[in-house]
Design an enzyme around this catalytic site. Structure first.
Site, PDB file in Angstrom:
ATOM      1  CB  SER A  10      26.877  46.346  34.134  1.00 21.43           C
ATOM      2  OG  SER A  10      25.686  45.897  33.523  1.00 21.43           O
ATOM      3  CE  LYS A  57      28.043  43.510  36.068  1.00 22.95           C
ATOM      4  NZ  LYS A  57      28.224  42.162  35.755  1.00 22.95           N
ATOM      5  CG  HIS A  61      23.807  45.718  37.827  1.00 21.39           C
ATOM      6  ND1 HIS A  61      23.921  44.695  36.909  1.00 21.39           N
ATOM      7  CD2 HIS A  61      23.426  46.806  37.129  1.00 21.39           C
ATOM      8  CE1 HIS A  61      23.619  45.149  35.706  1.00 21.39           C
ATOM      9  NE2 HIS A  61      23.318  46.429  35.810  1.00 21.39           N
ATOM     10  CG  ASN A  62      24.922  40.837  37.158  1.00 22.61           C
ATOM     11  OD1 ASN A  62      25.066  42.028  36.912  1.00 22.61           O
ATOM     12  ND2 ASN A  62      25.653  39.902  36.596  1.00 22.61           N
ATOM     13  CD  GLU A  76      21.223  41.643  33.989  1.00 23.60           C
ATOM     14  OE1 GLU A  76      22.100  42.491  34.247  1.00 23.60           O
ATOM     15  OE2 GLU A  76      21.464  40.588  33.371  1.00 23.60           O
TER      16      GLU A  76
HETATM   17  P1  NAP Z   1      35.680  34.790  28.753  1.00 25.43           P
HETATM   18  O1  NAP Z   1      35.135  33.930  27.684  1.00 25.43           O
HETATM   19  O2  NAP Z   1      35.017  34.792  30.061  1.00 25.43           O
HETATM   20  O3  NAP Z   1      37.237  34.454  28.966  1.00 25.43           O
HETATM   21  C1  NAP Z   1      38.123  34.298  27.887  1.00 25.43           C
HETATM   22  C2  NAP Z   1      39.416  35.021  28.170  1.00 25.43           C
HETATM   23  O4  NAP Z   1      40.028  34.476  29.345  1.00 25.43           O
HETATM   24  C3  NAP Z   1      40.412  34.822  27.041  1.00 25.43           C
HETATM   25  O5  NAP Z   1      41.135  36.017  26.892  1.00 25.43           O
HETATM   26  C4  NAP Z   1      41.263  33.684  27.553  1.00 25.43           C
HETATM   27  O6  NAP Z   1      42.543  33.616  26.970  1.00 25.43           O
HETATM   28  C5  NAP Z   1      41.368  34.059  29.007  1.00 25.43           C
HETATM   29  N1  NAP Z   1      41.782  32.949  29.850  1.00 25.43           N
HETATM   30  C6  NAP Z   1      41.070  31.848  30.151  1.00 25.43           C
HETATM   31  N2  NAP Z   1      41.768  31.058  30.972  1.00 25.43           N
HETATM   32  C7  NAP Z   1      42.960  31.660  31.196  1.00 25.43           C
HETATM   33  C8  NAP Z   1      44.103  31.352  31.980  1.00 25.43           C
HETATM   34  N3  NAP Z   1      44.151  30.238  32.712  1.00 25.43           N
HETATM   35  N4  NAP Z   1      45.141  32.208  31.965  1.00 25.43           N
HETATM   36  C9  NAP Z   1      45.075  33.334  31.252  1.00 25.43           C
HETATM   37  N5  NAP Z   1      44.026  33.701  30.498  1.00 25.43           N
HETATM   38  C10 NAP Z   1      42.969  32.865  30.483  1.00 25.43           C
HETATM   39  O7  NAP Z   1      35.756  36.299  28.181  1.00 25.43           O
HETATM   40  P2  NAP Z   1      34.680  37.472  28.149  1.00 25.43           P
HETATM   41  O8  NAP Z   1      33.332  37.004  27.741  1.00 25.43           O
HETATM   42  O9  NAP Z   1      35.328  38.582  27.395  1.00 25.43           O
HETATM   43  O10 NAP Z   1      34.530  37.903  29.682  1.00 25.43           O
HETATM   44  C11 NAP Z   1      35.632  38.344  30.444  1.00 25.43           C
HETATM   45  C12 NAP Z   1      35.177  38.625  31.850  1.00 25.43           C
HETATM   46  O11 NAP Z   1      34.183  39.645  31.820  1.00 25.43           O
HETATM   47  C13 NAP Z   1      34.524  37.441  32.555  1.00 25.43           C
HETATM   48  O12 NAP Z   1      34.853  37.478  33.916  1.00 25.43           O
HETATM   49  C14 NAP Z   1      33.058  37.691  32.379  1.00 25.43           C
HETATM   50  O13 NAP Z   1      32.269  37.080  33.373  1.00 25.43           O
HETATM   51  C15 NAP Z   1      33.015  39.199  32.482  1.00 25.43           C
HETATM   52  N6  NAP Z   1      31.859  39.849  31.858  1.00 25.43           N
HETATM   53  C16 NAP Z   1      31.405  39.442  30.665  1.00 25.43           C
HETATM   54  C17 NAP Z   1      30.324  40.067  30.087  1.00 25.43           C
HETATM   55  C18 NAP Z   1      29.823  39.636  28.754  1.00 25.43           C
HETATM   56  O14 NAP Z   1      28.800  40.203  28.309  1.00 25.43           O
HETATM   57  N7  NAP Z   1      30.485  38.712  28.063  1.00 25.43           N
HETATM   58  C19 NAP Z   1      29.720  41.140  30.728  1.00 25.43           C
HETATM   59  C20 NAP Z   1      30.235  41.564  31.930  1.00 25.43           C
HETATM   60  C21 NAP Z   1      31.308  40.913  32.484  1.00 25.43           C
HETATM   61  P3  NAP Z   1      42.784  32.740  25.639  1.00 25.43           P
HETATM   62  O15 NAP Z   1      42.339  33.588  24.508  1.00 25.43           O
HETATM   63  O16 NAP Z   1      44.219  32.473  25.648  1.00 25.43           O
HETATM   64  O17 NAP Z   1      41.940  31.496  25.786  1.00 25.43           O
END
Ligand code: NAP
Length: 478
Positions: A130, A184, A187-188, A191
């Site tokens: 988080s 987690k 937690h959300n 939130e």
């Molecule tokens: P995201 O937008 O959720 O995902 C994009 C990433 O996933 C890219 O690296 C993409 O690769 C990859 N991807 C998508 N489909 C794929 C597949 N079939 N095979 C392999 N790779 C694939 O990214 P994010 O916002 O950084 O979040 C990542 C994780 O962290 C998620 O689970 C999200 O829920 C969690 N999270 C996010 C936040 C936040 O604030 N954003 C906070 C806590 C947790 P390409 O570049 O090749 O498309």
């Protein structure tokens, strides 16, 4: 290959990229990989100065560039993509390697994946992270589940890159299989409740005082110096004092009033129903977002549903502000108390043995609900690890109890004046329900027995009984 990485990150969108940089900044050599190579290249090009990255274009090269037992952080879009990456990793990994899913997985998926990887001799660590992108880079709150064995080597690295409060890492081992992602999720959920309660407090101050957003922002800034001190109160003060550049109006006044959600609140509520834990604060917060987005219903109701409400007449503004503050604090403690009950129930159900005090401790920094009063929660569970109700800890009995008259005044005023306060109101109802000597549930049981022969127990003797309602109304022991 000469140098091997101590940890690898695959999935280099905003979260993965920042986590990889965080590892690198802490001196770890980090193997990096992304499905599309461009993101890997840009990470190294833009942030190579952060430390040592070992970029790979193929998953096989990526895996080969990590020292054993390998620690592979998967930070891809939650759901199908996580399974796709795991499918790719399994044939490349060797016994004892550790796969860490740091995305927002639903905990039943984590349980399923952990079981599957265990069959391959691999460790699967479902880890809550988080703090958003800022936290991932500068120190998130980390909630790792999985095997205790994997934490021995993985834990110190995660603790190293986590946020610190008073020198204590905001990361600890949570429990087996899905425990980390479960915590987690809660937690959300908390939130959601916290945000809704703050929004209701804002609305009451706006309507009750007729105060401007900036004035209310100052009140929140003041509150942030006391018991309510927290990241969410701090950003609320900031947001409310922000002016829209285009119109010159208060920023909050130009935002469409429809709150969206990504689903973790919904999961929390669904699980609360499954476990039979009344997490009313989280549920009301989740439904309040749904109501805000119920456009056809809101349109149909606007100007049609009669308010029959009074008009605000706040004579002592300072007293009113203090009442809202006390009501907010009390409602907030209820939401946390319910969330910790949910963790306890799941811990029991799944055999996780989660230390709730430790969860409060790792939420003190890095994450969205970081707050001063989490120290008080940790202390409460240190006093009694099996505390059945956080509200019943002496500190909270006292601090919430002092605010009860204010809480009642505010909830009554809100109802009389037609201001919706679902989270404030339901929290007070929970408080009164959980402390009641006797609940009308007795009548519900009688009704159930009447129409469905569902039986009941009596207060005066043991056993299970049924009354022959449609016959002579004799009572039989079952
Ligand atoms: P995201 O937008 O959720 O995902 C994009 C990433 O996933 C890219 O690296 C993409 O690769 C990859 N991807 C998508 N489909 C794929 C597949 N079939 N095979 C392999 N790779 C694939 O990214 P994010 O916002 O950084 O979040 C990542 C994780 O962290 C998620 O689970 C999200 O829920 C969690 N999270 C996010 C936040 C936040 O604030 N954003 C906070 C806590 C947790 P390409 O570049 O090749 O498309």
């Amino acid at each position: 290959m000469s140098e091997l990485a101590q940890i690898g990150v695959t999935g280099l969108a905003v979260m993965g990229r920042n986590l990889a940089r965080n590892f690198a900044r802490h001196g770890y050599t980090v193997a990096v990989h992304n499905r599309s190579f461009a993101k890997t290249e840009s990470l190294v090009a833009d942030h190579g100065d952060d430390g040592t990255f070992l970029p790979s274009e193929s998953m096989a090269d990526f895996v080969a560039s990590i020292e054993r037992p390998r620690k592979v952080v998967v930070m891809v879009k939650a759901g199908g993509p996580t399974d796709a990456v795991i499918d790719e990793l399994i044939p490349l990994l060797e016994e004892g390697d550790i796969v860490i899913d740091a995305g927002n997985a639903h905990f039943p998926d984590t349980r399923r994946r952990e079981e599957r990887l265990r069959e391959h001799g691999l460790h699967f660590v479902g880890s809550g992270v988080s703090g958003g992108e800022e936290g991932a880079l500068n120190g998130p709150s980390i909630m790792p589940g999985g095997s205790a064995e994997s934490y021995v080597t993985l834990g110190p690295i995660l603790e190293d890159i986590s946020a610190k409060v008073d020198g204590v890492p905001c990361c600890t081992y949570v429990g087996p299989d899905g425990a980390g992602h479960f915590v987690k999720m809660v937690h959300n959920g908390i939130e959601y409740a916290d945000m809704q309660l703050i929004a209701e407090a804002y609305d009451l101050l706006k309507q009750g005082l007729g105060a401007s957003a900036a004035e209310i922002g100052q009140i929140f800034a003041e509150w942030n110096t006391g018991d309510l001190e927290s990241f969410l109160i701090e950003i609320t003060a900031d947001v409310l004092q922000h002016v829209d550049a285009e119109t010159g109006s208060a920023f909050v006044d130009v935002i469409l009033d429809r709150a969206e959600q990504k689903g973790t609140g919904r999961w929390t509520v669904q699980n609360g129903l499954d476990l039979g834990v009344p997490i009313t604060g989280i549920a009301e917060a989740t439904f309040a977002r749904a109501l805000s987005g119920s456009v056809p219903q809101r349109t149909a109701a606007a100007g049609v549903l009669r308010a029959e409400a009074g008009a605000w007449d706040v004579t002592d503004r300072d007293a009113f502000v203090e009442d809202v503050r006390l009501a907010l604090y009390a409602s907030k403690v209820v939401a946390y108390s319910q969330g910790f009950d949910q963790i306890a129930a799941a811990s029991e159900e799944f055999g996780w043995d989660i230390d709730r005090g430790a969860m409060a401790r790792i939420w003190r920094g890095g994450c969205i609900i970081r707050a001063r009063f989490l120290n008080r929660i940790t202390e409460a569970y240190e006093r009694d690890a099996d505390l059945p109700l956080l509200l019943a800890d002496p500190y909270f009995t006292e601090s919430v109890g002092n605010g009860v008259p204010a809480w009642r005044r505010i909830v009554s005023l809100a109802a009389l004046n037609g201001v919706p306060t679902p989270a404030f109101s339901s929290s007070l109802a929970y408080y009164d329900g959980v402390r009641a000597d006797r609940l009308p549930a007795a009548l519900v049981q009688a009704q159930r027995d009447f129409f469905g022969a569902h039986t009941y127990q009596r207060v005066d003797k043991p056993g299970v009984f049924h009354t022959e309602w449609s016959l002579d109304r004799t009572e039989t022991a079952q």
